[in-house]
Design a protein around this motif. Sequence first.
Motif, PDB file in Angstrom:
ATOM      1  N   PRO A  19      58.703  50.403  81.305  1.00 64.47           N
ATOM      2  CA  PRO A  19      58.513  51.496  80.545  1.00 64.47           C
ATOM      3  C   PRO A  19      59.300  52.624  80.651  1.00 64.47           C
ATOM      4  O   PRO A  19      59.730  52.815  81.638  1.00 64.47           O
ATOM      5  CB  PRO A  19      56.917  51.869  80.728  1.00 64.47           C
ATOM      6  CG  PRO A  19      56.701  51.272  82.127  1.00 64.47           C
ATOM      7  CD  PRO A  19      57.578  50.067  82.214  1.00 64.47           C
ATOM      8  N   TRP A  20      59.639  53.376  79.816  1.00 65.95           N
ATOM      9  CA  TRP A  20      60.418  54.587  79.818  1.00 65.95           C
ATOM     10  C   TRP A  20      60.165  55.379  78.968  1.00 65.95           C
ATOM     11  O   TRP A  20      59.281  55.422  77.926  1.00 65.95           O
ATOM     12  CB  TRP A  20      62.016  54.267  79.454  1.00 65.95           C
ATOM     13  CG  TRP A  20      62.063  53.593  78.092  1.00 65.95           C
ATOM     14  CD1 TRP A  20      61.876  52.125  77.685  1.00 65.95           C
ATOM     15  CD2 TRP A  20      62.355  54.125  76.762  1.00 65.95           C
ATOM     16  NE1 TRP A  20      62.277  52.144  76.197  1.00 65.95           N
ATOM     17  CE2 TRP A  20      62.268  53.207  75.708  1.00 65.95           C
ATOM     18  CE3 TRP A  20      62.562  55.656  76.298  1.00 65.95           C
ATOM     19  CZ2 TRP A  20      62.851  53.718  74.584  1.00 65.95           C
ATOM     20  CZ3 TRP A  20      62.890  55.833  75.258  1.00 65.95           C
ATOM     21  CH2 TRP A  20      63.024  54.622  74.030  1.00 65.95           C
ATOM     22  N   VAL A  61      65.157  64.711  79.147  1.00 64.35           N
ATOM     23  CA  VAL A  61      65.284  63.815  80.301  1.00 64.35           C
ATOM     24  C   VAL A  61      64.916  62.409  79.977  1.00 64.35           C
ATOM     25  O   VAL A  61      63.804  62.297  79.371  1.00 64.35           O
ATOM     26  CB  VAL A  61      64.464  64.319  81.473  1.00 64.35           C
ATOM     27  CG1 VAL A  61      64.372  63.373  82.658  1.00 64.35           C
ATOM     28  CG2 VAL A  61      64.619  65.778  81.779  1.00 64.35           C
ATOM     29  N   LEU A  62      65.323  61.449  80.400  1.00 65.43           N
ATOM     30  CA  LEU A  62      64.964  60.061  80.126  1.00 65.43           C
ATOM     31  C   LEU A  62      64.423  59.774  81.545  1.00 65.43           C
ATOM     32  O   LEU A  62      65.130  59.815  82.560  1.00 65.43           O
ATOM     33  CB  LEU A  62      65.998  59.179  79.795  1.00 65.43           C
ATOM     34  CG  LEU A  62      66.033  57.659  80.073  1.00 65.43           C
ATOM     35  CD1 LEU A  62      65.055  57.228  79.303  1.00 65.43           C
ATOM     36  CD2 LEU A  62      67.339  56.863  80.132  1.00 65.43           C
ATOM     37  N   TYR A  63      63.173  59.275  81.507  1.00 63.89           N
ATOM     38  CA  TYR A  63      62.458  58.966  82.872  1.00 63.89           C
ATOM     39  C   TYR A  63      62.160  57.107  82.571  1.00 63.89           C
ATOM     40  O   TYR A  63      61.556  56.991  81.759  1.00 63.89           O
ATOM     41  CB  TYR A  63      61.357  59.534  83.112  1.00 63.89           C
ATOM     42  CG  TYR A  63      60.990  59.264  84.691  1.00 63.89           C
ATOM     43  CD1 TYR A  63      61.624  60.142  85.692  1.00 63.89           C
ATOM     44  CD2 TYR A  63      59.979  58.442  84.846  1.00 63.89           C
ATOM     45  CE1 TYR A  63      61.192  59.771  87.019  1.00 63.89           C
ATOM     46  CE2 TYR A  63      59.774  57.948  86.166  1.00 63.89           C
ATOM     47  CZ  TYR A  63      60.329  58.866  87.419  1.00 63.89           C
ATOM     48  OH  TYR A  63      59.901  58.520  88.583  1.00 63.89           O
ATOM     49  N   ASN A  64      62.703  56.410  83.402  1.00 68.53           N
ATOM     50  CA  ASN A  64      62.412  54.978  83.719  1.00 68.53           C
ATOM     51  C   ASN A  64      61.375  54.801  84.726  1.00 68.53           C
ATOM     52  O   ASN A  64      61.631  55.424  85.835  1.00 68.53           O
ATOM     53  CB  ASN A  64      63.599  53.959  83.993  1.00 68.53           C
ATOM     54  CG  ASN A  64      64.668  54.221  82.837  1.00 68.53           C
ATOM     55  OD1 ASN A  64      64.303  53.678  81.871  1.00 68.53           O
ATOM     56  ND2 ASN A  64      65.742  54.700  83.046  1.00 68.53           N
ATOM     57  N   GLU A  75      59.860  63.847  89.913  1.00 71.28           N
ATOM     58  CA  GLU A  75      58.741  63.190  90.430  1.00 71.28           C
ATOM     59  C   GLU A  75      57.558  62.970  89.554  1.00 71.28           C
ATOM     60  O   GLU A  75      57.113  64.162  88.865  1.00 71.28           O
ATOM     61  CB  GLU A  75      58.528  63.534  91.887  1.00 71.28           C
ATOM     62  CG  GLU A  75      57.517  62.892  92.593  1.00 71.28           C
ATOM     63  CD  GLU A  75      57.466  63.344  93.936  1.00 71.28           C
ATOM     64  OE1 GLU A  75      56.162  63.401  94.352  1.00 71.28           O
ATOM     65  OE2 GLU A  75      58.348  63.642  94.506  1.00 71.28           O
ATOM     66  N   LEU A  76      56.954  61.949  89.206  1.00 71.70           N
ATOM     67  CA  LEU A  76      55.782  61.976  88.528  1.00 71.70           C
ATOM     68  C   LEU A  76      54.655  61.926  89.405  1.00 71.70           C
ATOM     69  O   LEU A  76      54.518  61.412  90.291  1.00 71.70           O
ATOM     70  CB  LEU A  76      55.668  60.436  87.608  1.00 71.70           C
ATOM     71  CG  LEU A  76      56.641  59.834  86.296  1.00 71.70           C
ATOM     72  CD1 LEU A  76      55.967  58.922  85.922  1.00 71.70           C
ATOM     73  CD2 LEU A  76      56.588  61.176  85.411  1.00 71.70           C
ATOM     74  N   GLY A  88      63.533  56.029  87.865  1.00 70.91           N
ATOM     75  CA  GLY A  88      64.667  57.086  87.994  1.00 70.91           C
ATOM     76  C   GLY A  88      64.617  58.006  86.731  1.00 70.91           C
ATOM     77  O   GLY A  88      64.218  57.641  85.680  1.00 70.91           O
ATOM     78  N   TYR A  89      65.511  58.960  86.798  1.00 73.10           N
ATOM     79  CA  TYR A  89      65.889  59.594  85.733  1.00 73.10           C
ATOM     80  C   TYR A  89      67.361  60.068  85.413  1.00 73.10           C
ATOM     81  O   TYR A  89      68.054  59.810  86.063  1.00 73.10           O
ATOM     82  CB  TYR A  89      65.264  60.992  85.587  1.00 73.10           C
ATOM     83  CG  TYR A  89      65.962  61.984  86.620  1.00 73.10           C
ATOM     84  CD1 TYR A  89      66.662  63.172  85.906  1.00 73.10           C
ATOM     85  CD2 TYR A  89      66.051  61.857  87.988  1.00 73.10           C
ATOM     86  CE1 TYR A  89      67.254  64.070  86.559  1.00 73.10           C
ATOM     87  CE2 TYR A  89      66.700  63.068  88.817  1.00 73.10           C
ATOM     88  CZ  TYR A  89      67.433  63.995  88.125  1.00 73.10           C
ATOM     89  OH  TYR A  89      68.173  64.813  88.934  1.00 73.10           O
ATOM     90  N   LYS A  90      67.552  60.445  84.043  1.00 71.51           N
ATOM     91  CA  LYS A  90      68.905  60.903  83.590  1.00 71.51           C
ATOM     92  C   LYS A  90      68.835  61.977  82.668  1.00 71.51           C
ATOM     93  O   LYS A  90      68.061  61.872  81.866  1.00 71.51           O
ATOM     94  CB  LYS A  90      69.606  59.424  82.927  1.00 71.51           C
ATOM     95  CG  LYS A  90      70.903  59.900  82.406  1.00 71.51           C
ATOM     96  CD  LYS A  90      71.383  58.731  81.659  1.00 71.51           C
ATOM     97  CE  LYS A  90      72.700  59.036  81.303  1.00 71.51           C
ATOM     98  NZ  LYS A  90      73.551  58.806  80.373  1.00 71.51           N
TER      99      LYS A  90
END
Length: 152
Positions: A131-132, A84-87, A147-148, A45-47
């Motif tokens: 990972p993040w 953007v932080l993406y986990n 979306e990756l 997910g992202y933030k």
Amino acid sequence: MNKLLMLIVALIMSCTSAVSQNSKDMQTKGEILASETQGGADQAGYKMIKDQTELKNIITQNFKKSGMQPIMEIPVFPKNKKVVLYNLGTFNSGDHKISTIKSISVKDNVLYVEVPEYQSGGMEIQVMSNPWFIFSVPSDYQFTSVELKYSK
């Protein structure tokens, strides 16, 4: 002698135009500010990150989750960009750290982030990882999800 001088000037001019083109490409590709193999959330997910203080807090918290002290210099929050932080979620082996963003695009309010496909080196030690990565995109991008996309 004049021809040699003209050739040198033409070479210099072509180099300066190539540099500005590369910086423009970086703006459309996105820029990774931080990326690690441990400390992220269990679910993908992202933030959105609002400012320098939140950026510092998130990086520090993610390292604390992994039981480590921050080993990187906290990046400066970029001006005129969204951060953007993406986990990536949980993986049971391998190194899933994102080190390159190939391209970014927005379609139907979805930010598509194209990254290189993960390639395993064979037999891996079975270790759980979360990972993040934190990246920036142009501020005029409007999106409601991220979306990756993995590509070769």
